[in-house]
Design a protein around this motif. Structure first.
Motif, PDB file in Angstrom:
ATOM      1  N   VAL A  41       0.837  -1.206   0.000  1.00  0.00           N
ATOM      2  CA  VAL A  41       0.000   0.000   0.000  1.00  0.00           C
ATOM      3  C   VAL A  41       0.873   1.258   0.000  1.00  0.00           C
ATOM      4  O   VAL A  41       0.658   2.184  -0.788  1.00  0.00           O
ATOM      5  CB  VAL A  41      -0.963  -0.032   1.211  1.00  0.00           C
ATOM      6  CG1 VAL A  41      -1.700   1.289   1.336  1.00  0.00           C
ATOM      7  CG2 VAL A  41      -1.953  -1.173   1.060  1.00  0.00           C
ATOM      8  N   THR A  42       1.879   1.257   0.885  1.00  0.00           N
ATOM      9  CA  THR A  42       2.768   2.419   0.939  1.00  0.00           C
ATOM     10  C   THR A  42       3.462   2.633  -0.398  1.00  0.00           C
ATOM     11  O   THR A  42       3.547   3.755  -0.911  1.00  0.00           O
ATOM     12  CB  THR A  42       3.848   2.220   2.026  1.00  0.00           C
ATOM     13  OG1 THR A  42       3.240   1.658   3.161  1.00  0.00           O
ATOM     14  CG2 THR A  42       4.497   3.533   2.379  1.00  0.00           C
ATOM     15  N   GLY A  43       3.968   1.511  -0.974  1.00  0.00           N
ATOM     16  CA  GLY A  43       4.644   1.607  -2.269  1.00  0.00           C
ATOM     17  C   GLY A  43       3.734   2.189  -3.333  1.00  0.00           C
ATOM     18  O   GLY A  43       4.159   3.026  -4.140  1.00  0.00           O
ATOM     19  N   THR A  44       2.471   1.778  -3.308  1.00  0.00           N
ATOM     20  CA  THR A  44       1.518   2.272  -4.303  1.00  0.00           C
ATOM     21  C   THR A  44       1.361   3.790  -4.197  1.00  0.00           C
ATOM     22  O   THR A  44       1.406   4.506  -5.197  1.00  0.00           O
ATOM     23  CB  THR A  44       0.144   1.591  -4.109  1.00  0.00           C
ATOM     24  OG1 THR A  44       0.349   0.193  -3.991  1.00  0.00           O
ATOM     25  CG2 THR A  44      -0.771   1.864  -5.277  1.00  0.00           C
ATOM     26  N   PHE A  45       1.186   4.266  -2.967  1.00  0.00           N
ATOM     27  CA  PHE A  45       0.965   5.704  -2.799  1.00  0.00           C
ATOM     28  C   PHE A  45       2.222   6.516  -3.108  1.00  0.00           C
ATOM     29  O   PHE A  45       2.152   7.559  -3.768  1.00  0.00           O
ATOM     30  CB  PHE A  45       0.460   5.998  -1.379  1.00  0.00           C
ATOM     31  CG  PHE A  45      -0.966   5.559  -1.188  1.00  0.00           C
ATOM     32  CD1 PHE A  45      -1.955   5.959  -2.084  1.00  0.00           C
ATOM     33  CD2 PHE A  45      -1.329   4.736  -0.145  1.00  0.00           C
ATOM     34  CE1 PHE A  45      -3.266   5.552  -1.933  1.00  0.00           C
ATOM     35  CE2 PHE A  45      -2.637   4.320   0.024  1.00  0.00           C
ATOM     36  CZ  PHE A  45      -3.612   4.726  -0.878  1.00  0.00           C
ATOM     37  N   ILE A  46       3.373   6.014  -2.638  1.00  0.00           N
ATOM     38  CA  ILE A  46       4.614   6.743  -2.909  1.00  0.00           C
ATOM     39  C   ILE A  46       4.845   6.835  -4.411  1.00  0.00           C
ATOM     40  O   ILE A  46       5.204   7.885  -4.948  1.00  0.00           O
ATOM     41  CB  ILE A  46       5.810   6.049  -2.214  1.00  0.00           C
ATOM     42  CG1 ILE A  46       5.691   6.221  -0.702  1.00  0.00           C
ATOM     43  CG2 ILE A  46       7.128   6.636  -2.711  1.00  0.00           C
ATOM     44  CD1 ILE A  46       6.803   5.561   0.069  1.00  0.00           C
ATOM     45  N   SER A  47       4.576   5.710  -5.084  1.00  0.00           N
ATOM     46  CA  SER A  47       4.747   5.702  -6.528  1.00  0.00           C
ATOM     47  C   SER A  47       3.735   6.624  -7.202  1.00  0.00           C
ATOM     48  O   SER A  47       4.048   7.304  -8.180  1.00  0.00           O
ATOM     49  CB  SER A  47       4.612   4.283  -7.052  1.00  0.00           C
ATOM     50  OG  SER A  47       4.642   4.283  -8.451  1.00  0.00           O
ATOM     51  N   GLY A  48       2.531   6.638  -6.654  1.00  0.00           N
ATOM     52  CA  GLY A  48       1.502   7.520  -7.192  1.00  0.00           C
ATOM     53  C   GLY A  48       1.936   8.981  -7.135  1.00  0.00           C
ATOM     54  O   GLY A  48       1.615   9.783  -8.012  1.00  0.00           O
ATOM     55  N   LEU A  49       2.701   9.306  -6.113  1.00  0.00           N
ATOM     56  CA  LEU A  49       3.205  10.671  -5.986  1.00  0.00           C
ATOM     57  C   LEU A  49       4.422  10.908  -6.879  1.00  0.00           C
ATOM     58  O   LEU A  49       4.950  12.005  -6.948  1.00  0.00           O
ATOM     59  CB  LEU A  49       3.590  10.945  -4.529  1.00  0.00           C
ATOM     60  CG  LEU A  49       2.427  10.992  -3.536  1.00  0.00           C
ATOM     61  CD1 LEU A  49       2.941  10.952  -2.109  1.00  0.00           C
ATOM     62  CD2 LEU A  49       1.574  12.231  -3.777  1.00  0.00           C
ATOM     63  N   GLY A  50       4.873   9.803  -7.508  1.00  0.00           N
ATOM     64  CA  GLY A  50       6.007   9.938  -8.416  1.00  0.00           C
ATOM     65  C   GLY A  50       7.357   9.879  -7.734  1.00  0.00           C
ATOM     66  O   GLY A  50       8.378  10.222  -8.319  1.00  0.00           O
TER      67      GLY A  50
END
Lengths: 120, 204, 335
Positions: A41-50
């Motif tokens: 989940v954290t990886g998804t959001f961090i990646s979403g922020l670029g």
């Protein structure tokens, strides 16, 4: 063949150490399952922020192999799908991008369960 | 009984108090059972609930006192040792991945993203085989989070669950239990991707 | 008659004896400090069966058969079979009882099952309802792991408070008058729950109950200073220390006389078992192999065993409820 392995070792190691510290310093209730979910989940959001791509550029497999990298695949998948398909992409992008990893793991699970017996 | 008073009680006092509360509970329940009128019943029921709440609180207080004692005999967590092991094992798995990544990129001229997918699959397959031979659990016992966090930990959780429950059949054994740990990961990963997608759709 | 002393202690009037016992273990236990003294060692954890649950059933069956054969008796001469294990619906015990084919009481006291069975067995004999019966308990590392924790092949790090479930079973043949040991007193335990919720720290969850039983026994009989060995079932290092603390608070200093089966069953460091052994099988194999043989050496020595149980349910544990602990005590004396 050996370029970038120092960065992979250090970054991969640090990502794992963060989880270890998290497990050791939080109550007993944090199990491997919680850690895996938290990282995806954290990886998804961090990646979403670029912010995950730079880490991959730096550390290669050190950033893609930890489960946060799995989250990155989900996030990038959904972002690209939204670009191409719009609204529909929100629901197709994530799983489609991650499908190879999941499918192979599930397949291996079934195959191994047919071949091997647990040894305990 | 006010909470503050309970907080200052000694262990023995708490135990005595608990017995009192217990004895009272029984009387209150009977009183509630005997009353016919609904409004009165409500009143008694409130008393029963208050009594139960109090019992629970005393129990918790007893637990607190006990846990303080327990904490003094707890073995020291091997924090530094486990951190070192997690770093080493996690780092080595990623290093192996990086070597495969370099090889794949060089050999097939792929870009990082596609090559990374192949690396993940390679690690998943190798982990599965190690799990099958009963080796990965030993590595995991040593490496802790260093073995859990990389995608190998994800693969291990899938394969070990599938193997473990093979004896319970292919549908309710392997089929259902394979997702014990993988399920939550896939589920919440997907939900997170939807959230990211929605935000990106609205903002981007 | 006066069969009860004080609040909780039973005093048996018949001479209830342990006629024989047998212990069956797995390989890891055989590599432990008591290795050479077990009656039967299974070479692997499947024992030629196709599931671990079946293997556990076999453990128990072999233990009962060996205990009977040691005194040249047959299963059909048993009046009752009392036993328990850790599996759901104590199925290993039920299957063993099916094989043995005598009246059966299936008991669940988690790791205190053996002592629970011995107490109830003694009551049956003392009451004149039985002349010969067997009390038995078993546990199996893999069946317990897969049921209570993770799949056995999953790479999970164990915490320092965690304990290793023993693969093993012990059967104790109880009778009247003949036998090397007699059971004179028993203390059925109360559930003591001190809100410990960590399922990897069973020692702490059970220590309060063990201490309570020992304290009650001391208060009821005033005999605690005459006891040569006070033994707890499977508290492990953590629970052992905690129990000692709790006893000292009440002015009971046992010093060297107090020991724990969970700490006796493995080499803690070399065998990587963290806080020690646990499981129904733990006290069942150590009681006979270590303590009963020790008692044989000197006449009149007394042993007070507290079988400790963490009555944990994985379901309620996930729901955030605490682990109830229990400690059943039994006083064994060399005849």
């Amino acid at each position: 063949m050996l370029e970038g392995i120092a960065a992979a070792f250090i970054v991969g190691g640090i990502i794992c150490v963060l989880a270890q510290i998290f497990i050791e310093l939080t109550p007993y209730k944090i199990t491997p399952g919680h850690i895996l979910v938290f990282y995806v989940v954290t990886g998804t959001f961090i990646s979403g922020l670029g912010w995950y791509q730079p880490l991959i550029d730096f550390a290669g497999a050190g950033a893609t192999l930890p489960l946060s990298g799995f989250g990155h695949i989900l996030a990038q998948g959904v972002i690209e799908a939204v670009d191409e398909e719009g609204l529909k992409g929100i629901f197709t992008g994530g799983l489609s991008a991650a499908s190879m990893g999941i499918t192979v793991a599930l397949m291996m699970g079934v195959v191994m369960s047919l071949i091997f017996k647990p040894k305990g | 009984m006010v909470k503050q008073k309970i907080e200052n009680c000694s262990e023995q006092e708490l135990k005595d108090l608990l017995k009192e509360v217990q004895a009272e509970h029984q009387k209150l329940v009977m009183a509630e059972a005997e009353v016919k009128e609904e409004s009165l019943r409500q009143k008694y029921h409130q008393q029963v609930l208050a009594n139960e709440e109090q019992g629970k609180y005393i129990q918790q207080q007893l637990g607190k006192l006990y846990q303080e004692k327990a904490a003094s005999v707890q073995p020291k967590a091997l924090l530094m040792r486990n951190i070192a092991r997690a770093f080493l094992v996690g780092g080595l798995i990623c290093t192996f991945g990086q070597i495969v990544l370099n090889f794949v990129m060089l050999k097939f001229g792929l870009e990082t993203r596609e090559a990374a997918g192949i690396v993940s699959v390679t690690v998943v397959v190798i982990t599965s085989i190690l799990t099958g031979f009963g080796i990965y659990d030993e590595i995991g016992r040593f490496g802790g989070a260093g073995c859990t966090v990389p995608i190998s930990g994800f693969a291990n959780s899938i394969v070990s669950a599938a193997m473990e429950f093979r004896r319970e059949g292919l549908v309710y054994g392997v089929g259902a239990k394979i997702f014990t740990i993988a399920g939550p990961v896939i589920l919440y990963g997907t939900i997170a991707s939807i959230v990211v997608g929605i935000i990106y759709y609205l903002v981007g | 008659m006066g069969k009860r002393i004080g609040r909780q202690t039973l005093q048996f009037t018949e001479e209830i004896t342990i006629r024989s016992f047998a212990t069956v273990v797995g390989r890891k236990e055989a590599e432990g400090p008591l290795g050479p003294f077990y009656d039967y060692v299974f070479p692997d954890n499947l024992f030629g069966e196709d599931s671990w649950e079946k293997a556990e059933q076999k453990l128990q069956q072999y233990a009962v058969e060996l205990a009977l054969e040691k005194v040249k008796l047959e299963a059909q001469q048993l009046d009752y079979y009392l036993g328990g294990d850790l599996l759901n619906q104590i199925i290993a015990t039920s299957y063993t009882a099916r094989k043995i084919g005598v009246p059966f009481f299936g008991l669940y006291g988690a790791c205190s099952s053996l002592v629970e069975a011995m107490i109830l067995g003694s009551c049956l004999i003392d009451g004149g309802f039985a002349d010969l019966l067997v009390a038995c308990a078993s546990s199996h590392h893999e069946t317990a792991e897969r049921q209570l924790r993770y799949p056995t092949e999953m790479g999970v790090q164990r915490t320092p408070t965690s304990q290793w479930t023993v693969t093993g079973s012990g059967a104790y043949l109880l009778g009247k008058h003949t036998g090397d040991w007699k059971i004179t007193h028993a203390v059925p335990g109360k559930i003591i729950d001190r809100e410990i919720k960590n399922n990897a720290d069973m020692g702490s969850a059970m220590a309060a109950a063990a201490a309570d039983t020992i304290i009650t026994f001391a208060a009821d009989t005033g005999m605690i200073n005459q006891i040569d060995y006070v033994v707890t079932g499977d508290l492990g290092i953590v629970g052992y220390k905690l129990c000692q603390c709790l006893l000292q608070e009440k002015g009971i200093d046992l010093g060297e006389r107090y020991s724990d089966c969970g700490m006796a069953v493995y080499h803690a460091e070399q065998q990587d078992v963290h806080a020690g052994g646990s499981g129904c099988g733990c006290s069942a194999i150590v009681l006979g192999t270590r303590y009963l043989t020790q008692l044989l050496k000197k006449k009149g020595e007394k042993l007070f065993l507290v079988g400790t149980g963490a009555l944990l349910s994985p379901t309620t544990n996930l729901q955030g409820d605490s682990i109830p602990g229990i400690g059943h005590g039994i006083l064994i004396e060399k005849v």
